[in-house]
Design an enzyme around this catalytic site. Sequence first.
Site, PDB file in Angstrom:
ATOM      1  N   GLU A 176      -0.715   5.605  13.735  1.00 51.32           N
ATOM      2  CA  GLU A 176      -0.384   6.770  12.917  1.00 51.32           C
ATOM      3  C   GLU A 176      -0.525   8.060  13.722  1.00 51.32           C
ATOM      4  O   GLU A 176       0.283   8.984  13.580  1.00 51.32           O
ATOM      5  CB  GLU A 176      -1.269   6.805  11.665  1.00 51.32           C
ATOM      6  N   LYS A 201      -9.312   8.376   2.245  1.00 50.46           N
ATOM      7  CA  LYS A 201      -9.821   7.004   2.119  1.00 50.46           C
ATOM      8  C   LYS A 201     -11.248   6.886   2.640  1.00 50.46           C
ATOM      9  O   LYS A 201     -11.940   5.913   2.333  1.00 50.46           O
ATOM     10  CB  LYS A 201      -8.916   6.019   2.858  1.00 50.46           C
ATOM     11  N   PHE A 230       1.796  -3.494   3.991  1.00 51.50           N
ATOM     12  CA  PHE A 230       2.177  -4.826   4.453  1.00 51.50           C
ATOM     13  C   PHE A 230       3.661  -5.038   4.152  1.00 51.50           C
ATOM     14  O   PHE A 230       4.157  -4.638   3.094  1.00 51.50           O
ATOM     15  CB  PHE A 230       1.367  -5.904   3.731  1.00 51.50           C
ATOM     16  N   CYS A 242       0.809  -1.222   0.000  1.00 51.27           N
ATOM     17  CA  CYS A 242       0.000   0.000   0.000  1.00 51.27           C
ATOM     18  C   CYS A 242       0.842   1.272   0.000  1.00 51.27           C
ATOM     19  O   CYS A 242       0.287   2.376  -0.050  1.00 51.27           O
ATOM     20  CB  CYS A 242      -0.951  -0.013   1.191  1.00 51.27           C
ATOM     21  N   HIS A 277      -2.437   8.134   6.073  1.00 47.61           N
ATOM     22  CA  HIS A 277      -2.726   6.811   5.499  1.00 47.61           C
ATOM     23  C   HIS A 277      -4.149   6.417   5.884  1.00 47.61           C
ATOM     24  O   HIS A 277      -4.906   5.935   5.042  1.00 47.61           O
ATOM     25  CB  HIS A 277      -1.704   5.798   6.005  1.00 47.61           C
ATOM     26  N   HIS A 316      -9.634   2.245   0.094  1.00 50.90           N
ATOM     27  CA  HIS A 316      -8.187   2.032   0.030  1.00 50.90           C
ATOM     28  C   HIS A 316      -7.824   1.485  -1.350  1.00 50.90           C
ATOM     29  O   HIS A 316      -8.092   0.328  -1.660  1.00 50.90           O
ATOM     30  CB  HIS A 316      -7.778   1.042   1.119  1.00 50.90           C
TER      31      HIS A 316
END
Length: 407
Positions: A310, A331, A395, A161, A299, A336
């Site tokens: 975050e 998002k 990831f 991502c 994010h 996403h």
Amino acid sequence: MRRVVVTGIGAVTPVGNSAAEFADAIFSGRNGIGTITRFDIADSKCKVAAEVRDFDPAKRLDKTTIRKTDLFTQYALYAADEAMEDSGIAGTVDECRFGVIIGSGVGGIGTLTAEEDALAAGGQRKVSPQFVPKMIINIAAGQAAIRYHAHGAVSAVVTACASGTDAVGEAFRRIRDGYSDAMICGGTEAAVNPLTVAGFVNCMALTQSEDPGAASLPFDARRGGFVLGEGAAILILEEYEHAAARGAKIYCEITGYGATCDAYHVTAPAPDTTYVARAITDAAAGLDVPADQLYVNAHGTGTPMNDVGETAAFKQAFGDDAYKLHISSTKSMTGHMLGAAGAIEAIACVLALQNDTVPPTINLLTPDEKCDLNYTPGTAVKTPLAGAISTSLGFGGHNACLAFKKI
């Protein structure tokens, strides 16, 4: 080191299939999430996604290209065509100093699943000779290079991502350090299919809410996972003097890029947010703008661990100034977009600076006490902005951040 500016943008998203439509949507708080239409969801625990709608590749691509490309490449080429048109750079740059970096998380997974079905049903003879060149992740960049005669460095970034952010960041470095004069860069993804959804559901990453208005909930106490999105975003980066010499429209300057790795776990973020904060401080090192004039596109996935971590990283990076930042997660509207997320969120930063407007985090109704910063709930905020940063986490522990400054 040379200065790098943004001179063109293009987008295919769940809230519009152009940069202008995307801008209108994020500033008006339009939700691009809905019930999945791409496949039968009767047996799926996940019922919603942020699908690209009304996409007609023939508006910008020829029939042969469409026939020989996966949807993820079509999205990328469509957005690249808009960005190239917007920049007016064609024919003005040395082709050997013109490159492409387009990231993706999973590439042509739609082609992969279709050809696996063909193999199972009819054996090897039924597998298309176009299978490999349609599926491989680097092919979006390769196709763009062919289309726009980019003979410089051409590659794909695959950092889950964070792919879109890393693609823009590496393109920025190539120009800054003197290897290229202009780059086509960004991210693309087309993964709304049964296999991808099942995989994310089974690793407990996707929301199981059936309400589009209560599905993607970054920083909200009700959050329960992210919403799968798709699309592409492409930016044209250019060396400042080159852009100025040809009278190009300049959106803003990219001033920094930071990339780190948690090196902790394949899917979970590290409890210690040091390395996320380090990516942020590395990117923002040369930004030098007041905290109350800085927009942060988080994010902000809407997963329980990401949003708390975050928030902690922003506090670690900015100290008490974290409470002065204008933060939001787009998002909440786009879902996403995986490998395209960082690139479309970079464009959100560009647009925020251009319009002195902070896009909102929609549907943020129940703030989490552990997420206590200013996440711009509900509606956009008009305010003077001097800079912007965008964070992406993937990831594998990938952390990336881009910094932008108004010129």
